[in-house]
Design an enzyme around this catalytic site. Structure first.
Site, PDB file in Angstrom:
ATOM      1  N   HIS A  18       0.825  -1.217   0.000  1.00 44.20           N
ATOM      2  CA  HIS A  18       0.000   0.000   0.000  1.00 44.20           C
ATOM      3  C   HIS A  18       0.858   1.266   0.000  1.00 44.20           C
ATOM      4  O   HIS A  18       0.637   2.176  -0.796  1.00 44.20           O
ATOM      5  CB  HIS A  18      -0.921   0.011   1.234  1.00 44.20           C
ATOM      6  N   ASP A 123      -5.952   6.069   2.030  1.00 44.97           N
ATOM      7  CA  ASP A 123      -6.087   4.686   1.585  1.00 44.97           C
ATOM      8  C   ASP A 123      -7.482   4.205   2.005  1.00 44.97           C
ATOM      9  O   ASP A 123      -8.082   4.780   2.927  1.00 44.97           O
ATOM     10  CB  ASP A 123      -5.012   3.866   2.304  1.00 44.97           C
ATOM     11  N   THR A 145      -5.241   1.068  -3.934  1.00 46.50           N
ATOM     12  CA  THR A 145      -3.982   0.438  -4.365  1.00 46.50           C
ATOM     13  C   THR A 145      -4.196  -0.860  -5.147  1.00 46.50           C
ATOM     14  O   THR A 145      -3.257  -1.404  -5.701  1.00 46.50           O
ATOM     15  CB  THR A 145      -3.092   0.131  -3.138  1.00 46.50           C
TER      16      THR A 145
HETATM   17  O1  LIG Z   1      10.685 -10.203  -2.232  1.00 48.08           O
HETATM   18  C1  LIG Z   1      10.022  -9.213  -2.568  1.00 48.08           C
HETATM   19  C2  LIG Z   1       8.615  -9.155  -2.416  1.00 48.08           C
HETATM   20  C3  LIG Z   1       7.957  -8.035  -2.831  1.00 48.08           C
HETATM   21  N1  LIG Z   1       8.635  -6.991  -3.390  1.00 48.08           N
HETATM   22  C4  LIG Z   1       7.905  -5.779  -3.833  1.00 48.08           C
HETATM   23  O2  LIG Z   1       6.870  -5.506  -2.912  1.00 48.08           O
HETATM   24  C5  LIG Z   1       5.679  -5.134  -3.573  1.00 48.08           C
HETATM   25  C6  LIG Z   1       4.599  -6.110  -3.192  1.00 48.08           C
HETATM   26  O3  LIG Z   1       3.356  -5.614  -3.604  1.00 48.08           O
HETATM   27  P1  LIG Z   1       2.189  -6.587  -4.099  1.00 48.08           P
HETATM   28  O4  LIG Z   1       2.647  -7.392  -5.223  1.00 48.08           O
HETATM   29  O5  LIG Z   1       0.989  -5.744  -4.368  1.00 48.08           O
HETATM   30  O6  LIG Z   1       1.962  -7.584  -2.925  1.00 48.08           O
HETATM   31  P2  LIG Z   1       1.608  -7.391  -1.343  1.00 48.08           P
HETATM   32  O7  LIG Z   1       2.755  -6.884  -0.623  1.00 48.08           O
HETATM   33  O8  LIG Z   1       1.078  -8.702  -0.940  1.00 48.08           O
HETATM   34  O9  LIG Z   1       0.450  -6.261  -1.389  1.00 48.08           O
HETATM   35  C7  LIG Z   1      -0.736  -6.009  -0.664  1.00 48.08           C
HETATM   36  O10 LIG Z   1      -1.299  -4.860  -1.329  1.00 48.08           O
HETATM   37  C8  LIG Z   1      -1.693  -5.060  -2.695  1.00 48.08           C
HETATM   38  C9  LIG Z   1      -2.199  -3.732  -3.227  1.00 48.08           C
HETATM   39  O11 LIG Z   1      -3.361  -3.342  -2.556  1.00 48.08           O
HETATM   40  C10 LIG Z   1      -2.724  -6.159  -2.816  1.00 48.08           C
HETATM   41  O12 LIG Z   1      -3.045  -6.395  -4.170  1.00 48.08           O
HETATM   42  C11 LIG Z   1      -2.169  -7.428  -2.149  1.00 48.08           C
HETATM   43  O13 LIG Z   1      -3.114  -8.479  -2.189  1.00 48.08           O
HETATM   44  C12 LIG Z   1      -1.778  -7.124  -0.709  1.00 48.08           C
HETATM   45  O14 LIG Z   1      -1.267  -8.267  -0.061  1.00 48.08           O
HETATM   46  C13 LIG Z   1       5.969  -5.152  -5.063  1.00 48.08           C
HETATM   47  O15 LIG Z   1       6.248  -3.837  -5.484  1.00 48.08           O
HETATM   48  C14 LIG Z   1       7.223  -6.008  -5.181  1.00 48.08           C
HETATM   49  O16 LIG Z   1       8.084  -5.606  -6.234  1.00 48.08           O
HETATM   50  C15 LIG Z   1       9.981  -7.035  -3.556  1.00 48.08           C
HETATM   51  O17 LIG Z   1      10.604  -6.091  -4.069  1.00 48.08           O
HETATM   52  N2  LIG Z   1      10.641  -8.155  -3.140  1.00 48.08           N
END
Ligand SMILES: O=c1ccn([C@@H]2O[C@H](COP(=O)(O)OP(=O)(O)O[C@H]3O[C@H](CO)[C@@H](O)[C@H](O)[C@H]3O)[C@@H](O)[C@H]2O)c(=O)[nH]1
Length: 484
Positions: A18, A123, A145
């Site tokens: 987020h 948010d 988001t």
């Molecule tokens: O090892 C890792 C893991 C993640 N990321 C970054 O972290 C972010 C992760 O975002 P996302 O893919 O959206 O996953 P979540 O962290 O699980 O995000 C939460 O927020 C999102 C947006 O609301 C929702 O779609 C998801 O379900 C919710 O879990 C991305 O930019 C990735 O590139 C890294 O760089 N390295």
């Protein structure tokens, strides 16, 4: 002089998925118009997450012109997270910071260099802050988001609840079969509806937040018209506030992980183009040991080169207080000899430099939990996805990507795991299913071609003349209309 600046207050919630894109939105706005100035209020996380802490730390170190970050005090007396009511308790935790927001904004307004306060950007999980914005007589904008199709699902559920009762809607979403949702062209199987909204806690939160969002002046969604044409247009038939697709908003600098991040990129440099499968399950995704072993067998059998971001689940006793972290020794949960046998063709890592990896020519496929930021990043870099959703919007995102848009292949669309749903059935995806999904991912030229085209469209949408570029222009006009 001061009133030539339009000031916005951003209140993201403390969660990697987020906060990163919300701050990304702030960057897009200040880069677009130098009369805009943004203060981002950072709520201290109610749990321990190394990834989040590293990201928040990095904000203080890398100054961005016309964006200031203020960390709100860590309040020991704030309501605690309750695993039995995760949504409501998280909302209450966030809401308890209203007093700090009120004081900080009042204080800033008294400072001579502060411009003209024109609005709050919040948010969905900090939507109560609309009440604080009202006290300052400024409108609130919600930055959503996730995607437009998922937002459409929530709005539809809230509308249904207004017509029927909440229990009826919960039962309806649990019944087997398909459901017609205005934001999807295709009927949506109920098994991909988020289980978290099939509880009283989830539904209470959904109702509360959508009702609050109705009070907003506009909703900014991290998506683009060419990707979600139907879903975005579906809002024009509702009395929901105007929806602006402003994405993809990406954090192309990535989230810094450990110092050995560079090793994996160096390793990729030596691999043939499009030969490597990258597995990563977001900032929270993790599996029990039995599932970890199936993934390892599936990967080995597929024979493809791989990089696997493997994270350790929190201990049961740490539930909701600690988020997944890297393993000290991943070998302890992997099958005997796996690391040795796959030494030449694969790497098991912890937190991944995901953006840099998706940008690398050696990466040819991405096994993902379908978090929305990951979906947008994969499309931006033109890397096809095999879906393995875990919770909240992810099952619906997987359905949208595979069935609705034909932009991904399926490993699974309806998986939910026990780490976040201890009372649910333990579902295991077998090595055979994983192997099949990976092979499909790496050879499906039709999906790859469509993803490459969507990559082009996603980049076009945020450049001058593009659809999201135009949406951002309208918002900037709105923000600056009252300054002289
Ligand atoms: O090892 C890792 C893991 C993640 N990321 C970054 O972290 C972010 C992760 O975002 P996302 O893919 O959206 O996953 P979540 O962290 O699980 O995000 C939460 O927020 C999102 C947006 O609301 C929702 O779609 C998801 O379900 C919710 O879990 C991305 O930019 C990735 O590139 C890294 O760089 N390295």
């Amino acid at each position: 002089m001061a009133n030539k600046v339009a000031e916005l207050i951003f209140i993201p919630i403390p969660g990697v998925g987020h906060i990163m894109s919300t701050i990304g939105m702030a960057k897009v706005l200040v880069n677009r118009d130098q009369r805009l100035s943004i203060t981002v209020l950072i709520i201290s996380p109610p749990f321990t997450s190394l990834a989040l802490a590293t990201y928040i730390d990095s904000l203080a170190k890398n100054a961005i012109e016309r964006i200031r970050f203020i960390e709100l005090p860590h309040d020991e007396s704030a309501p605690k997270l309750n695993p039995k009511a995760p949504f409501t308790s998280f909302r209450e935790y966030v809401d308890s910071h209203s007093k700090y927001v009120r004081n900080i904004v009042a204080d800033m307004k008294n400072q001579p260099h502060f411009g003209h306060l024109v609005g709050f950007v919040v948010d969905i999980l900090s939507s109560t802050m609309i009440d604080v914005a009202n006290e300052f007589n400024v409108p609130t904008y919600v930055f959503f988001t996730s995607n437009a199709a998922f937002l459409g699902f929530k709005v539809y559920m809230e509308t249904l609840c207004a017509d029927q009762n909440q229990d009826y809607v919960i039962e309806l979403s649990k019944a087997e079969g398909e459901i017609l949702l205005p934001s999807f062209v295709k009927p949506v199987p109920t098994k991909v509806l988020p289980q978290v909204y099939q509880t009283e806690d989830g539904m209470d939160f959904l109702m509360y937040s959508i009702r609050k969002m109705r009070e907003a002046k506009a909703i900014l969604v991290n998506t683009f018209l060419e990707l979600e044409t139907h879903a975005i247009k579906s809002f024009s038939k509702t009395n929901f506030p105007p929806v602006y697709p402003v994405g993809p908003i990406l954090n192309l600098d990535g989230v810094a992980g450990k110092s050995d991040d560079k090793d994996v990129i160096t390793w990729l440099d030596d691999q043939p183009p499009s030969s490597v499968v990258f597995l990563c399950f977001g900032s929270i995704g993790c599996f029990e040991e039995v599932q970890v072993k199936e993934i390892a067998y599936g990967l080995e059998r597929s024979g493809y080169r791989f990089v696997w971001s493997l994270r350790r689940p929190p201990l049961a006793t740490q539930s909701f207080k600690v988020l997944p972290d890297d393993f000290a020794d991943p070998g302890a949960v992997l099958p005997d000899g796996f690391l040795e046998r796959t030494k030449g063709i694969g790497k098991v890592i912890g937190w991944a430099p995901q953006v840099a990896m998706l940008d690398h020519p050696a990466v040819g496929g991405f096994v993902s939990h379908c978090g929305w930021n990951s979906m947008l990043e994969s499309l931006w870099f033109g890397v096809p996805v095999a879906t393995w959703p875990i919770y909240t919007d992810q099952q619906m995102n997987a359905f949208e990507m595979v069935v609705e848009l034909g932009l991904a292949v399926e490993i699974k669309m309806d998986y939910q795991n026990n780490v976040f749903n201890p009372e649910g059935d333990m579902v295991i995806i077998t090595a055979e299913e994983i192997e099949r999904g990976i092979r499909h991912l790496m050879v499906d030229d039709e999906v790859r071609t469509k993803v490459k085209e969507m990559s082009r469209l996603s980049r076009a949408s945020v450049t001058k003349g593009g659809s999201s570029y135009a949406s951002v222009g309208c918002l900037v006009q709105d923000f600056t209309s009252n300054i002289t």
